[in-house]
Scaffold this motif. Structure first.
Motif, PDB file in Angstrom:
ATOM      1  N   TYR A 109       2.617   6.682  33.954  1.00 25.27           N
ATOM      2  CA  TYR A 109       1.240   7.104  34.515  1.00 25.27           C
ATOM      3  C   TYR A 109       1.115   6.607  35.908  1.00 25.27           C
ATOM      4  O   TYR A 109       0.105   7.194  36.627  1.00 25.27           O
ATOM      5  CB  TYR A 109       0.038   6.786  33.520  1.00 25.27           C
ATOM      6  N   LYS A 163      -3.280  12.704  27.135  1.00 26.96           N
ATOM      7  CA  LYS A 163      -2.049  13.405  26.853  1.00 26.96           C
ATOM      8  C   LYS A 163      -1.977  13.377  25.177  1.00 26.96           C
ATOM      9  O   LYS A 163      -1.458  14.456  24.633  1.00 26.96           O
ATOM     10  CB  LYS A 163      -0.910  12.643  27.305  1.00 26.96           C
ATOM     11  N   TRP A 208      -4.278   3.189  33.387  1.00 31.42           N
ATOM     12  CA  TRP A 208      -3.340   4.216  32.861  1.00 31.42           C
ATOM     13  C   TRP A 208      -3.958   4.834  31.342  1.00 31.42           C
ATOM     14  O   TRP A 208      -3.377   5.902  31.146  1.00 31.42           O
ATOM     15  CB  TRP A 208      -2.085   3.937  32.948  1.00 31.42           C
ATOM     16  N   GLN A 232      -5.249   8.349  30.889  1.00 31.43           N
ATOM     17  CA  GLN A 232      -4.585   9.549  31.235  1.00 31.43           C
ATOM     18  C   GLN A 232      -3.522   9.491  29.836  1.00 31.43           C
ATOM     19  O   GLN A 232      -3.320  10.704  29.198  1.00 31.43           O
ATOM     20  CB  GLN A 232      -3.507   9.196  32.363  1.00 31.43           C
TER      21      GLN A 232
END
Length: 217
Positions: free
Chosen positions: A99, A184, A177, A180
């Motif tokens: 990421y 996902k 990160w 993110q």
């Protein structure tokens, strides 16, 4: 100081628990424990915090669905494999370098930075977890160790420094990160157990960071 140390023990245990969720597939025995009164009581207790109420509710609902899911352990293991062990295209690989990195998974800077931090603090990684140092489970395990080691400190100034170090780790090694990664998981986890666990982790990290910042004021 004793109140902080007692709270530190609880914080470390939560990070170690969350680490275990992303380290390996749950066994039948582990899955059964999630349906026990002890675990449900623990989750209810966490949910009393307003910041965790919704993520705990979603996580608990996913546990309830597991109770009626056919071949629950096998199916959950398949979910784990699809999300965390295959490709990033239809999964959510749990490595910081996926990421925020720019080169490769094994040689990227996030993994090296985390390996250096582990060495600096002389924290050994679980040998069963044969993963790069920027794996989410390793970062969470390290944070648990960082927290519990701070309980050896006696001077208030040293404790404040330790709390600051923990806050900086959450800020610079996780929250850079984690959002993110959570996104996902939300997209690719159809059943929703690991998506709910990831969302709970993000909420707890944010809550913990706010707490740590407040303790240093």
């Amino acid at each position: 100081m004793q109140e902080i140390k007692a709270f530190n023990e609880q914080r470390a245990e939560i990070y170690w628990w969350l680490s275990s969720l992303f380290a390996a597939e749950l066994t039948d025995d582990e899955l059964n424990k999630y349906h026990s009164p002890e675990i449900r009581s623990f989750l209810s207790g966490l949910g009393e915090n307003p910041s965790l109420k919704e993520p705990i509710q979603v996580f608990t609902e996913s546990l309830n669905r597991l109770q009626v899911r056919e071949d629950a352990q096998l199916e959950l293991s398949a979910d784990f494999c699809d999300l965390f062990l295959k490709s990033d295209k239809h999964g959510a690989l749990p490595y910081a370098s996926m990421y925020i990195g720019k080169s490769g998974l094994l040689n990227d800077q996030p993994a090296q930075d985390m390996a250096d931090l582990l060495a600096k603090h002389n924290v050994a990684v679980n040998k069963d977890l044969n993963e790069p140092a920027d794996h989410l489970a390793i970062e969470l395990d390290f944070l648990g160790n960082l927290i519990i080691r701070s309980n050896e400190l006696e001077a208030e100034a040293h404790m404040n420094d330790a709390l600051h170090e923990q806050a900086e780790f959450i800020k610079n090694y996780l929250m850079t990160w984690l959002p993110q990664f959570v996104a996902k998981c939300q997209t690719n986890d159809e059943f929703g157990f690991y998506a709910s666990a990831a969302k709970l982790l993000e909420a707890f990290c944010q809550l913990d960071y706010t707490y740590l910042e407040g303790e240093q004021d």
